[in-house]
Design a protein around this motif. Structure first.
Motif, PDB file in Angstrom:
ATOM      1  N   ARG A  52     -26.425  85.985   4.057  1.00 45.44           N
ATOM      2  CA  ARG A  52     -27.860  85.970   4.341  1.00 45.44           C
ATOM      3  C   ARG A  52     -28.472  84.598   4.062  1.00 45.44           C
ATOM      4  O   ARG A  52     -29.454  84.218   4.705  1.00 45.44           O
ATOM      5  N   ALA A  53     -27.897  83.861   3.131  1.00 45.15           N
ATOM      6  CA  ALA A  53     -28.419  82.539   2.782  1.00 45.15           C
ATOM      7  C   ALA A  53     -27.880  81.445   3.701  1.00 45.15           C
ATOM      8  O   ALA A  53     -28.374  80.313   3.674  1.00 45.15           O
ATOM      9  N   ASP A  54     -26.894  81.777   4.512  1.00 44.09           N
ATOM     10  CA  ASP A  54     -26.252  80.806   5.398  1.00 44.09           C
ATOM     11  C   ASP A  54     -27.154  80.520   6.597  1.00 44.09           C
ATOM     12  O   ASP A  54     -27.842  81.414   7.096  1.00 44.09           O
ATOM     13  N   GLU A  55     -27.135  79.280   7.093  1.00 45.37           N
ATOM     14  CA  GLU A  55     -27.954  78.925   8.256  1.00 45.37           C
ATOM     15  C   GLU A  55     -27.534  79.673   9.504  1.00 45.37           C
ATOM     16  O   GLU A  55     -28.297  79.766  10.475  1.00 45.37           O
ATOM     17  N   ARG A  56     -26.341  80.236   9.499  1.00 49.93           N
ATOM     18  CA  ARG A  56     -25.866  80.990  10.654  1.00 49.93           C
ATOM     19  C   ARG A  56     -26.467  82.389  10.727  1.00 49.93           C
ATOM     20  O   ARG A  56     -26.298  83.079  11.731  1.00 49.93           O
ATOM     21  N   CYS A  57     -27.167  82.795   9.688  1.00 51.09           N
ATOM     22  CA  CYS A  57     -27.796  84.112   9.645  1.00 51.09           C
ATOM     23  C   CYS A  57     -29.278  83.984  10.012  1.00 51.09           C
ATOM     24  O   CYS A  57     -30.011  83.191   9.417  1.00 51.09           O
ATOM     25  N   ILE A  58     -29.714  84.775  10.987  1.00 44.52           N
ATOM     26  CA  ILE A  58     -31.096  84.731  11.471  1.00 44.52           C
ATOM     27  C   ILE A  58     -31.802  86.016  11.028  1.00 44.52           C
ATOM     28  O   ILE A  58     -31.317  87.122  11.282  1.00 44.52           O
ATOM     29  N   ILE A  59     -32.959  85.854  10.367  1.00 43.93           N
ATOM     30  CA  ILE A  59     -33.729  86.984   9.861  1.00 43.93           C
ATOM     31  C   ILE A  59     -34.901  87.255  10.800  1.00 43.93           C
ATOM     32  O   ILE A  59     -35.520  86.321  11.330  1.00 43.93           O
ATOM     33  N   GLU A  60     -35.213  88.532  11.032  1.00 43.65           N
ATOM     34  CA  GLU A  60     -36.334  88.908  11.884  1.00 43.65           C
ATOM     35  C   GLU A  60     -37.638  88.277  11.381  1.00 43.65           C
ATOM     36  O   GLU A  60     -37.886  88.214  10.176  1.00 43.65           O
ATOM     37  N   LYS A  61     -38.479  87.828  12.331  1.00 45.40           N
ATOM     38  CA  LYS A  61     -39.765  87.224  11.965  1.00 45.40           C
ATOM     39  C   LYS A  61     -40.674  88.220  11.249  1.00 45.40           C
ATOM     40  O   LYS A  61     -41.409  87.867  10.334  1.00 45.40           O
ATOM     41  N   GLU A 102     -35.110  92.062   7.804  1.00 48.05           N
ATOM     42  CA  GLU A 102     -33.874  92.564   8.401  1.00 48.05           C
ATOM     43  C   GLU A 102     -33.110  91.418   9.070  1.00 48.05           C
ATOM     44  O   GLU A 102     -33.696  90.477   9.612  1.00 48.05           O
ATOM     45  N   VAL A 103     -31.768  91.508   9.033  1.00 49.26           N
ATOM     46  CA  VAL A 103     -30.939  90.537   9.729  1.00 49.26           C
ATOM     47  C   VAL A 103     -31.038  90.794  11.228  1.00 49.26           C
ATOM     48  O   VAL A 103     -30.877  91.918  11.690  1.00 49.26           O
ATOM     49  N   ARG A 104     -31.325  89.743  11.985  1.00 45.33           N
ATOM     50  CA  ARG A 104     -31.408  89.833  13.453  1.00 45.33           C
ATOM     51  C   ARG A 104     -30.058  89.494  14.087  1.00 45.33           C
ATOM     52  O   ARG A 104     -29.567  90.217  14.944  1.00 45.33           O
ATOM     53  N   SER A 105     -29.469  88.366  13.664  1.00 45.52           N
ATOM     54  CA  SER A 105     -28.193  87.916  14.225  1.00 45.52           C
ATOM     55  C   SER A 105     -27.428  87.131  13.179  1.00 45.52           C
ATOM     56  O   SER A 105     -28.022  86.533  12.274  1.00 45.52           O
ATOM     57  N   ILE A 106     -26.114  87.126  13.309  1.00 40.08           N
ATOM     58  CA  ILE A 106     -25.258  86.242  12.532  1.00 40.08           C
ATOM     59  C   ILE A 106     -24.378  85.505  13.525  1.00 40.08           C
ATOM     60  O   ILE A 106     -23.628  86.122  14.292  1.00 40.08           O
ATOM     61  N   PHE A 107     -24.454  84.169  13.527  1.00 39.40           N
ATOM     62  CA  PHE A 107     -23.723  83.358  14.486  1.00 39.40           C
ATOM     63  C   PHE A 107     -22.377  82.895  13.909  1.00 39.40           C
ATOM     64  O   PHE A 107     -22.154  82.949  12.703  1.00 39.40           O
ATOM     65  N   GLU A 108     -21.519  82.433  14.819  1.00 39.61           N
ATOM     66  CA  GLU A 108     -20.170  81.976  14.491  1.00 39.61           C
ATOM     67  C   GLU A 108     -19.439  83.012  13.642  1.00 39.61           C
ATOM     68  O   GLU A 108     -18.667  82.685  12.751  1.00 39.61           O
ATOM     69  N   HIS A 116     -17.451  79.652  23.049  1.00 43.59           N
ATOM     70  CA  HIS A 116     -18.647  78.815  23.006  1.00 43.59           C
ATOM     71  C   HIS A 116     -19.615  79.310  21.934  1.00 43.59           C
ATOM     72  O   HIS A 116     -20.278  78.513  21.270  1.00 43.59           O
ATOM     73  N   GLN A 117     -19.673  80.622  21.785  1.00 45.71           N
ATOM     74  CA  GLN A 117     -20.588  81.206  20.798  1.00 45.71           C
ATOM     75  C   GLN A 117     -20.104  82.609  20.442  1.00 45.71           C
ATOM     76  O   GLN A 117     -19.568  83.322  21.287  1.00 45.71           O
ATOM     77  N   SER A 118     -20.277  82.991  19.198  1.00 50.28           N
ATOM     78  CA  SER A 118     -20.068  84.383  18.804  1.00 50.28           C
ATOM     79  C   SER A 118     -21.186  84.772  17.854  1.00 50.28           C
ATOM     80  O   SER A 118     -21.700  83.934  17.106  1.00 50.28           O
ATOM     81  N   ARG A 119     -21.566  86.033  17.931  1.00 51.66           N
ATOM     82  CA  ARG A 119     -22.602  86.499  17.009  1.00 51.66           C
ATOM     83  C   ARG A 119     -22.598  88.025  16.934  1.00 51.66           C
ATOM     84  O   ARG A 119     -22.026  88.702  17.783  1.00 51.66           O
ATOM     85  N   ILE A 120     -23.229  88.509  15.901  1.00 49.71           N
ATOM     86  CA  ILE A 120     -23.548  89.929  15.792  1.00 49.71           C
ATOM     87  C   ILE A 120     -25.043  90.063  16.019  1.00 49.71           C
ATOM     88  O   ILE A 120     -25.834  89.290  15.471  1.00 49.71           O
ATOM     89  N   ASN A 121     -25.422  91.007  16.845  1.00 49.59           N
ATOM     90  CA  ASN A 121     -26.836  91.332  17.036  1.00 49.59           C
ATOM     91  C   ASN A 121     -27.123  92.673  16.379  1.00 49.59           C
ATOM     92  O   ASN A 121     -26.478  93.673  16.698  1.00 49.59           O
ATOM     93  N   TYR A 122     -28.078  92.670  15.466  1.00 47.36           N
ATOM     94  CA  TYR A 122     -28.508  93.910  14.825  1.00 47.36           C
ATOM     95  C   TYR A 122     -29.862  94.310  15.426  1.00 47.36           C
ATOM     96  O   TYR A 122     -30.743  93.477  15.562  1.00 47.36           O
ATOM     97  N   LYS A 123     -29.996  95.559  15.764  1.00 48.90           N
ATOM     98  CA  LYS A 123     -31.289  96.041  16.209  1.00 48.90           C
ATOM     99  C   LYS A 123     -31.541  97.373  15.506  1.00 48.90           C
ATOM    100  O   LYS A 123     -31.307  98.453  16.065  1.00 48.90           O
TER     101      LYS A 123
END
Length: 308
Positions: free
Chosen positions: A90-99, A103-109, A141-148
């Motif tokens: 969650r603290a990693d720059e690859r983790c995107i938090i919902e505005k 909640e976690v929105r996406s985790i990249f790489e 090119h890109q990988s991620r998890i999308n949480y909804k």
């Protein structure tokens, strides 16, 4: 120097001719696609049959029900839960938090963060299909998890991934394919992926300019690089909208230039997926076409090593 874009070779030079100009005018435009959608031999080795490849060429996408077993869905779902609750992740720059929430929105790489998803990238059920479509070796090119999650999982506005990858990552042509693997049942009412069938044959040039470090904002809510409402309306009237519904474990392979999006999830039923983007090794990224510099490598990889 003019770059000749051919079936088997996209010239990978920093001064490659821009066939898909975008974010350079205040007037949107439609540009007809010149490149094929299926680059491989329909009689070649792989898990797609000729009928599925023909559907992909026609519609820009093809669904694969039951790509993962129920046991695998449970294992990957547990991995997603583990990653979302890990303080280091969650603290990693690859983790995107919902505005609007924590909640976690996406985790990249994520294929580098998670050994399990790293193995999935190399799984022949995924990899062989990507190679068939792109007709070459491929890299991630890109990988991620999308949480909804239920009750507020944010949507993704209408867009073409290739527009962003071209403008901000320097991807020369639309010779890339995404594989979205569902870990929850996808219903029409819980924010499923929507695609305009056939829209991959038209590139929509967007208005505006790319700000510095725009990825810090766009990964939470994209504004620059999304089509104007008139362009979206014309494409929708021309092609209609298909909803990618189906049971957990199914996958959708879709072309990088498909016009697609998803709505917010206000139901109690969560929707999550693993999202893997494969690009041809003959289409590796150069300098961005409409951005000051490339996005960070965890969003648009600069490692073009083929997946084996």
């Amino acid at each position: 120097m003019t770059a000749l874009v051919g079936r088997g070779d996209l010239t990978r030079l920093s001064n490659v001719t821009d066939r898909y100009p975008t974010r350079v005018s205040q007037v949107p435009a439609f540009i007809d696609r010149a490149e094929p959608t299926v680059w491989g031999d329909r009689a070649g080795a792989g898990m797609f049959g000729a009928q599925e490849l023909d559907a992909h060429a026609r519609d820009g996408f093809v669904q694969v029900p039951g790509l993962l077993s129920a046991e695998e869905v449970a294992e990957y779902s547990a991995e997603l839960d583990r990653l979302a609750s890990d303080p280091q992740v969650r603290a990693d720059e690859r983790c995107i938090i919902e505005k609007s929430s924590e909640e976690v929105r996406s985790i990249f790489e994520v294929h580098r963060i998670s050994d399990a998803i790293g193995r999935l990238v190399r799984d022949e059920r995924v990899l062989s299909r990507a190679r068939q479509i792109l007709g070459s070796d491929v890299y991630v090119h890109q990988s991620r998890i999308n949480y909804k999650p239920g009750f507020g999982g944010g949507g993704f506005y209408w867009h073409s991934d290739f527009e962003t990858w071209h403008a901000e990552d320097g991807m020369p042509g639309p010779r890339a394919v995404s594989c979205s693997i569902s870990l929850t049942d996808n219903h029409a009412f819980n924010g499923c992926l929507m695609i305009m069938p056939g829209s991959h044959r038209t590139f929509v040039s967007c208005v505006g300019e790319t700000p510095e470090d725009y990825h810090l904002e766009s990964l939470k809510e994209q504004k620059i690089g999304t089509p104007d409402t008139d362009s979206i309306s014309k494409l929708a009237q021309r092609h209609g909208i298909a909803m990618m519904t189906g049971d957990a474990g199914g996958a959708t392979f879709f072309d990088s230039n498909c016009m697609h999006g998803s709505g917010d999830n206000i139901t109690p039923f969560p929707r999550s997926n693993i999202f893997l983007v494969f690009n041809s090794v003959e289409n590796t990224c150069v300098q961005p076409f409409s951005a000051p510099r490339p996005r960070p490598a965890h969003i648009g990889s600069r490692d073009f090593t083929p997946v084996r």
